[in-house]
Design a protein around this motif. Structure first.
Motif, PDB file in Angstrom:
ATOM      1  N   SER A 139       4.444  29.936  53.868  1.00  0.00           N
ATOM      2  CA  SER A 139       4.306  28.516  54.164  1.00  0.00           C
ATOM      3  C   SER A 139       4.900  28.197  55.528  1.00  0.00           C
ATOM      4  CB  SER A 139       4.979  27.665  53.085  1.00  0.00           C
ATOM      5  OG  SER A 139       6.344  27.956  53.004  1.00  0.00           O
TER       6      SER A 139
ATOM      7  N   LYS B 295       1.883  23.560  55.098  1.00  0.00           N
ATOM      8  CA  LYS B 295       0.773  24.366  54.606  1.00  0.00           C
ATOM      9  C   LYS B 295       1.342  25.594  53.915  1.00  0.00           C
ATOM     10  CE  LYS B 295      -3.600  26.436  55.547  1.00  0.00           C
ATOM     11  NZ  LYS B 295      -4.737  26.488  56.413  1.00  0.00           N
ATOM     12  N   ARG B 296       0.924  25.795  52.671  1.00  0.00           N
ATOM     13  CA  ARG B 296       1.354  26.971  51.910  1.00  0.00           C
ATOM     14  C   ARG B 296       0.115  27.753  51.513  1.00  0.00           C
ATOM     15  NH1 ARG B 296       4.813  25.926  46.787  1.00  0.00           N
ATOM     16  NH2 ARG B 296       2.812  25.199  46.030  1.00  0.00           N
TER      17      ARG B 296
END
Length: 118
Positions: free
Chosen positions: A55, A71-72
């Protein structure tokens, strides 16, 4: 949104790992105190990566305040530069490679062709 960086003028990443429990204030303090950069520079995206490399967090200033992007990945990891704790200014091509799962610097070396004078 993150795959296409055409909306930002500049992308700066912090190499090495960052504690992603930090919020906007903590990340802004890293930008200011550790690197002497201006987080209020409009159009600049600052990216940070955690220990697991699955992430990333990004912050940018948008005229009236900061925006944070998280954002992962569901599968895989980012090929984040781990060599040191320094900031790295990326080109749009390097950013695209990073978002597609490749290393920032290309592993293909190019050589200049030497021409012989006759």
């Amino acid at each position: 949104m993150l795959r296409d960086a055409s909306w930002c003028k500049r992308v700066i990443i912090r190499c090495g790992r960052t504690d992603l429990r930090r919020g906007i204030t903590g990340l802004v303090s890293i930008i200011r105190l550790e690197y002497g950069l201006d987080p209020l520079e409009e159009g600049t995206l600052f990216l940070f990566c955690g220990n697991r490399r699955n992430s990333i967090k990004g912050i940018y200033y948008d005229r009236d305040g900061f925006c944070m992007i998280v954002k992962r990945l569901t599968d895989g990891v980012y090929q984040w530069p781990r060599n040191s704790d320094e900031a790295m200014d990326l080109t749009h091509e390097e950013f695209r490679r990073l978002m597609e799962g490749f290393t920032v610097q290309s592993s293909i070396r190019t050589f200049e062709r030497k021409t012989e004078k006759i």
